[in-house]
Motif scaffolding. Structure first.
Motif, mmCIF file in Angstrom:
data_model
loop_
_atom_site.group_PDB
_atom_site.id
_atom_site.type_symbol
_atom_site.label_atom_id
_atom_site.label_comp_id
_atom_site.label_asym_id
_atom_site.label_seq_id
_atom_site.Cartn_x
_atom_site.Cartn_y
_atom_site.Cartn_z
ATOM 1 N N ALA A 27 0.850 -1.187 0.000
ATOM 2 C CA ALA A 27 0.000 0.000 0.000
ATOM 3 C C ALA A 27 0.891 1.244 0.000
ATOM 4 N N TYR A 28 0.314 2.369 -0.396
ATOM 5 C CA TYR A 28 1.071 3.625 -0.467
ATOM 6 C C TYR A 28 0.302 4.713 0.284
ATOM 7 N N LEU A 29 0.991 5.391 1.191
ATOM 8 C CA LEU A 29 0.354 6.482 1.937
ATOM 9 C C LEU A 29 1.145 7.779 1.786
ATOM 10 N N ASP A 65 -9.724 10.596 5.928
ATOM 11 C CA ASP A 65 -9.364 9.205 5.620
ATOM 12 C C ASP A 65 -8.592 9.189 4.295
ATOM 13 N N TYR A 66 -8.152 8.034 3.926
ATOM 14 C CA TYR A 66 -7.306 7.926 2.738
ATOM 15 C C TYR A 66 -7.715 6.664 2.002
ATOM 16 N N GLY A 67 -8.083 6.819 0.729
ATOM 17 C CA GLY A 67 -8.544 5.651 -0.023
ATOM 18 C C GLY A 67 -7.780 5.490 -1.317
ATOM 19 N N GLU A 68 -8.314 4.612 -2.163
ATOM 20 C CA GLU A 68 -7.672 4.334 -3.455
ATOM 21 C C GLU A 68 -7.428 5.614 -4.249
ATOM 22 N N SER A 69 -8.418 6.535 -4.189
ATOM 23 C CA SER A 69 -8.278 7.751 -5.000
ATOM 24 C C SER A 69 -7.779 8.929 -4.166
ATOM 25 N N GLY A 70 -7.083 8.649 -3.082
ATOM 26 C CA GLY A 70 -6.467 9.723 -2.305
ATOM 27 C C GLY A 70 -7.240 10.088 -1.053
ATOM 28 N N VAL A 71 -6.959 11.295 -0.567
ATOM 29 C CA VAL A 71 -7.474 11.681 0.748
ATOM 30 C C VAL A 71 -8.950 12.102 0.661
ATOM 31 N N ILE A 107 -4.084 8.927 12.700
ATOM 32 C CA ILE A 107 -4.799 8.502 11.470
ATOM 33 C C ILE A 107 -3.839 7.703 10.582
ATOM 34 N N GLN A 108 -2.618 8.214 10.452
ATOM 35 C CA GLN A 108 -1.626 7.549 9.571
ATOM 36 C C GLN A 108 -1.283 6.152 10.098
ATOM 37 N N SER A 114 -4.194 -1.008 9.352
ATOM 38 C CA SER A 114 -5.301 -1.663 8.637
ATOM 39 C C SER A 114 -4.799 -2.337 7.357
ATOM 40 N N ARG A 115 -3.595 -2.008 6.934
ATOM 41 C CA ARG A 115 -2.954 -2.693 5.784
ATOM 42 C C ARG A 115 -1.924 -3.686 6.313
#
Ligand code: DC
Length: 227
Positions: A27-29, A65-71, A107-108, A114-115
């Motif tokens: 995953a990428y954050l 939050d942060y998802g597939e398409s960003g924040v 949050i980070q 969660s990953r």
């Protein structure tokens, strides 16, 4: 396993971190986007960026939050809105507050948990504060004028000249590196890579080389990397 990629703006962090994550199936954050989302909330609500208590109250009523398409903020995709010049100019002030950082770092860390703790995480303080035990830590640098000309190619910098971009970058670097809480700096055990004269392929290759060296020294982590 966390791969920490830190460094100032315009250094190529996002491109490199995305590529490394894709290559390793991690995953990428982008942690900068979480501070940018907090700043967007502050600006939308007319809060003074120097008012830590006001910011904390606002953060109580919104979910970043942060998802597939960003924040996202309360489920709304704000990946583009957080990259305006106004948000960029105010994020250093918002992110300098220690209690604001505590909230955003939580949050980070939750997101990475969660990953299953397997992610490439980019920011300013990932190797020093957010994931100090990350086994691979990279701090990217580049000469300021190189970073400014790279930024000038980004759509988000609009019609600003390279000199204006350089001045804004240097102001932001100085604010991010001189704040008392979690200043931007390389971790003692980070590999510092100057990207001024290396292309993206070269930098990605160097980071993957560090990961491979770590794997060779800790073979049981190979499974953890999903390879
Ligand atoms: O990486 P970026 O340009 O999107 O980051 C925007 C701002 O967020 C940056 O000027 C400082 C802050 N930031 C931070 O304080 N800590 C991080 N880990 C990431 C970003």
């Amino acid at each position: 396993m966390v791969i920490a990629i830190d460094g100032p703006g315009g250094v190529g962090k996002s491109t490199v971190a995305r590529r490394v994550a894709a290559d390793l199936g991690l995953a990428y954050l982008d942690t900068g986007s979480t501070y940018r989302a907090a700043t967007l909330i502050v600006l939308r609500e007319g809060i003074d960026p120097s008012d830590q208590d006001g910011i904390l109250t606002a953060l109580d009523t919104h979910r970043i939050d942060y998802g597939e398409s960003g924040v996202t903020i309360d489920g709304e995709r704000v990946a583009d809105q957080v990259r305006t010049e106004r948000v960029t100019a105010n994020t250093s002030a918002v992110s300098a507050h220690p209690l604001v950082r505590d909230r955003i770092v939580a949050i980070q860390r939750r997101w990475v948990d969660s990953r299953n703790g397997r992610a490439v995480v980019e920011g300013r303080d990932i190797g020093t504060v957010v994931f100090p035990d990350a086994p691979v830590k990279v701090f990217l640098t580049a000469r300021p004028e190189v970073r400014a000309s790279r930024r000038a190619r980004d759509a988000e910098t609009g019609t600003a000249t390279v000199d204006e971009i350089l001045a804004a970058l240097e102001a932001r670097d100085s604010a991010d590196a001189s704040r008392s809480t979690s200043p931007m700096r390389p971790a003692d055990d980070a590999e510092i890579i100057d990207t001024s004269d290396i292309d993206i392929e070269g930098v990605v290759g160097a980071v993957l080389g560090l990961v491979a060296a770590f794997e060779a020294s800790e073979p049981e982590e190979i499974e953890g990397l999903g390879r």
